[in-house]
Write an enzyme that holds these catalytic residues in place. Structure first.
Site, PDB file in Angstrom:
ATOM      1  N   GLU A 171      68.844  91.883 -31.239  1.00  0.00           N
ATOM      2  CA  GLU A 171      67.625  91.364 -30.586  1.00  0.00           C
ATOM      3  C   GLU A 171      66.865  92.474 -29.862  1.00  0.00           C
ATOM      4  O   GLU A 171      65.629  92.509 -29.905  1.00  0.00           O
ATOM      5  CB  GLU A 171      67.994  90.213 -29.643  1.00  0.00           C
ATOM      6  CG  GLU A 171      68.423  88.969 -30.420  1.00  0.00           C
ATOM      7  CD  GLU A 171      69.013  87.849 -29.590  1.00  0.00           C
ATOM      8  OE1 GLU A 171      69.401  86.823 -30.175  1.00  0.00           O
ATOM      9  OE2 GLU A 171      69.106  87.988 -28.350  1.00  0.00           O
ATOM     10  N   ASN A 194      63.392  75.024 -22.244  1.00  0.00           N
ATOM     11  CA  ASN A 194      64.419  75.505 -21.298  1.00  0.00           C
ATOM     12  C   ASN A 194      64.140  76.913 -20.772  1.00  0.00           C
ATOM     13  O   ASN A 194      65.031  77.588 -20.286  1.00  0.00           O
ATOM     14  CB  ASN A 194      65.821  75.357 -21.897  1.00  0.00           C
ATOM     15  CG  ASN A 194      66.020  76.181 -23.157  1.00  0.00           C
ATOM     16  OD1 ASN A 194      65.126  76.941 -23.556  1.00  0.00           O
ATOM     17  ND2 ASN A 194      67.176  76.063 -23.777  1.00  0.00           N
ATOM     18  N   TYR A 234      65.129  83.775 -34.251  1.00  0.00           N
ATOM     19  CA  TYR A 234      66.034  82.617 -34.280  1.00  0.00           C
ATOM     20  C   TYR A 234      66.642  82.381 -35.666  1.00  0.00           C
ATOM     21  O   TYR A 234      67.027  81.260 -35.974  1.00  0.00           O
ATOM     22  CB  TYR A 234      65.292  81.362 -33.800  1.00  0.00           C
ATOM     23  CG  TYR A 234      65.217  81.222 -32.288  1.00  0.00           C
ATOM     24  CD1 TYR A 234      66.370  81.263 -31.502  1.00  0.00           C
ATOM     25  CD2 TYR A 234      64.003  81.013 -31.642  1.00  0.00           C
ATOM     26  CE1 TYR A 234      66.315  81.116 -30.119  1.00  0.00           C
ATOM     27  CE2 TYR A 234      63.940  80.863 -30.256  1.00  0.00           C
ATOM     28  CZ  TYR A 234      65.102  80.918 -29.502  1.00  0.00           C
ATOM     29  OH  TYR A 234      65.033  80.756 -28.133  1.00  0.00           O
ATOM     30  N   LYS A 286      60.396  82.387 -22.011  1.00  0.00           N
ATOM     31  CA  LYS A 286      59.651  81.693 -23.065  1.00  0.00           C
ATOM     32  C   LYS A 286      58.282  81.237 -22.547  1.00  0.00           C
ATOM     33  O   LYS A 286      58.036  81.247 -21.333  1.00  0.00           O
ATOM     34  CB  LYS A 286      60.489  80.496 -23.557  1.00  0.00           C
ATOM     35  CG  LYS A 286      61.837  80.900 -24.186  1.00  0.00           C
ATOM     36  CD  LYS A 286      62.640  79.668 -24.601  1.00  0.00           C
ATOM     37  CE  LYS A 286      64.029  80.047 -25.106  1.00  0.00           C
ATOM     38  NZ  LYS A 286      64.821  78.844 -25.477  1.00  0.00           N
ATOM     39  N   HIS A 317      65.539  82.710 -22.725  1.00  0.00           N
ATOM     40  CA  HIS A 317      66.503  83.043 -23.771  1.00  0.00           C
ATOM     41  C   HIS A 317      67.370  84.201 -23.311  1.00  0.00           C
ATOM     42  O   HIS A 317      66.884  85.118 -22.660  1.00  0.00           O
ATOM     43  CB  HIS A 317      65.788  83.468 -25.064  1.00  0.00           C
ATOM     44  CG  HIS A 317      66.699  84.219 -26.006  1.00  0.00           C
ATOM     45  ND1 HIS A 317      67.556  83.570 -26.857  1.00  0.00           N
ATOM     46  CD2 HIS A 317      66.926  85.543 -26.169  1.00  0.00           C
ATOM     47  CE1 HIS A 317      68.267  84.479 -27.528  1.00  0.00           C
ATOM     48  NE2 HIS A 317      67.901  85.679 -27.124  1.00  0.00           N
TER      49      HIS A 317
HETATM   50  P1  GTP Z   1      68.630  80.709 -26.450  1.00  0.00           P
HETATM   51  O1  GTP Z   1      69.024  81.585 -25.296  1.00  0.00           O
HETATM   52  O2  GTP Z   1      67.172  80.311 -26.427  1.00  0.00           O
HETATM   53  O3  GTP Z   1      69.073  81.269 -27.776  1.00  0.00           O
HETATM   54  O4  GTP Z   1      69.403  79.341 -26.180  1.00  0.00           O
HETATM   55  P2  GTP Z   1      70.963  79.058 -26.363  1.00  0.00           P
HETATM   56  O5  GTP Z   1      71.655  80.275 -26.883  1.00  0.00           O
HETATM   57  O6  GTP Z   1      71.423  78.472 -25.081  1.00  0.00           O
HETATM   58  O7  GTP Z   1      70.946  77.931 -27.473  1.00  0.00           O
HETATM   59  P3  GTP Z   1      70.846  78.099 -29.077  1.00  0.00           P
HETATM   60  O8  GTP Z   1      70.782  79.529 -29.459  1.00  0.00           O
HETATM   61  O9  GTP Z   1      71.881  77.233 -29.671  1.00  0.00           O
HETATM   62  O10 GTP Z   1      69.435  77.420 -29.359  1.00  0.00           O
HETATM   63  C1  GTP Z   1      68.239  78.157 -29.257  1.00  0.00           C
HETATM   64  C2  GTP Z   1      67.181  77.282 -28.630  1.00  0.00           C
HETATM   65  O11 GTP Z   1      66.933  76.160 -29.471  1.00  0.00           O
HETATM   66  C3  GTP Z   1      67.584  76.644 -27.295  1.00  0.00           C
HETATM   67  O12 GTP Z   1      67.302  77.483 -26.190  1.00  0.00           O
HETATM   68  C4  GTP Z   1      66.754  75.399 -27.257  1.00  0.00           C
HETATM   69  O13 GTP Z   1      65.451  75.662 -26.750  1.00  0.00           O
HETATM   70  C5  GTP Z   1      66.639  75.022 -28.715  1.00  0.00           C
HETATM   71  N1  GTP Z   1      67.615  73.986 -29.027  1.00  0.00           N
HETATM   72  C6  GTP Z   1      68.968  74.094 -29.071  1.00  0.00           C
HETATM   73  N2  GTP Z   1      69.539  72.924 -29.380  1.00  0.00           N
HETATM   74  C7  GTP Z   1      68.504  72.056 -29.532  1.00  0.00           C
HETATM   75  C8  GTP Z   1      68.435  70.685 -29.885  1.00  0.00           C
HETATM   76  O14 GTP Z   1      69.443  70.014 -30.086  1.00  0.00           O
HETATM   77  N3  GTP Z   1      67.182  70.129 -29.960  1.00  0.00           N
HETATM   78  C9  GTP Z   1      66.058  70.855 -29.730  1.00  0.00           C
HETATM   79  N4  GTP Z   1      64.874  70.240 -29.818  1.00  0.00           N
HETATM   80  N5  GTP Z   1      66.090  72.146 -29.403  1.00  0.00           N
HETATM   81  C10 GTP Z   1      67.287  72.729 -29.308  1.00  0.00           C
HETATM   82 MG    MG Z   2      70.991  81.348 -28.537  1.00  0.00          MG
END
Ligand code: GTP
Ligand code: MG
Length: 151
Positions: free
Chosen positions: A126, A112, A49, A9, A115
């Site tokens: 994807e 973070n 997303y 990212k 992805h």
């Molecule tokens: P990705 O690999 O980026 O898809 O992350 P993930 O699969 O570990 O998490 P998820 O798909 O649930 O969420 C996608 C992204 O949204 C995360 O990587 C975070 O950057 C963001 N995100 C997830 N939960 C939160 C939250 O509670 N608050 C905020 N601000 N961002 C969040």
């Molecule tokens: Mg995810």
């Protein structure tokens, strides 16, 4: 062999962590079959997303993903979808184990740095969203027979 979509990212790119992240996948034994650097549009980020569109952080998340260069990659290897997520660590870097990419290199959930696809279906979707067929390279790496024991 299985394939997964991994993206560094904008925060990971700006912090100079491209080589560090690529290196962790490479050393594990996964094979890089596609890579490019792009600035996704907001519309593209929303497509990526789309599963999260009802979440309160969706808009901020899409603004962030489209805020600068992203390194998009496809990695190949046995179990790479699930194990790639393991290398990445828990979504919230406060909860990711030390030794994982997020555990070692990130601090907060909305920054973070990386992805990774979470299942075979999302990996397929994807990869198709981010890459055209011709951008994916199929090859046998010399190390494969040593990693998988098929001589
Ligand atoms: P990705 O690999 O980026 O898809 O992350 P993930 O699969 O570990 O998490 P998820 O798909 O649930 O969420 C996608 C992204 O949204 C995360 O990587 C975070 O950057 C963001 N995100 C997830 N939960 C939160 C939250 O509670 N608050 C905020 N601000 N961002 C969040
Ligand atoms: Mg995810």
């Amino acid at each position: 062999l299985e394939r997964t979509f991994i993206a560094i990212k904008p925060d990971g790119v700006q912090r100079g962590l491209i080589a560090e992240i690529v290196s962790r996948f490479e050393r594990k034994g996964f094979k890089l079959v596609a890579i490019k650097i792009v600035v996704p549009s907001k519309e593209f980020a929303q497509k990526h997303y789309h599963d999260l569109k009802e979440r309160p952080f969706f808009n901020g998340l899409c603004d962030f993903l489209s805020s600068g260069p992203v390194v998009a990659m496809v990695w190949e290897g046995e179990g790479v979808i699930k194990y790639g997520r393991k290398l990445i660590g828990a979504t919230d870097p406060q909860k990711s184990e030390p030794g994982t990419i997020r555990g070692d290199l990130a601090v907060v959930v909305d920054r973070n740095i990386i992805h990774g696809s979470d299942a075979p279906k999302t990996a397929k979707d994807e990869i198709a969203l981010w890459f055209s067929h011709g951008e994916l390279v199929s090859y046998t790496s010399n190390a494969e027979k040593w990693m998988y024991g098929v001589n």
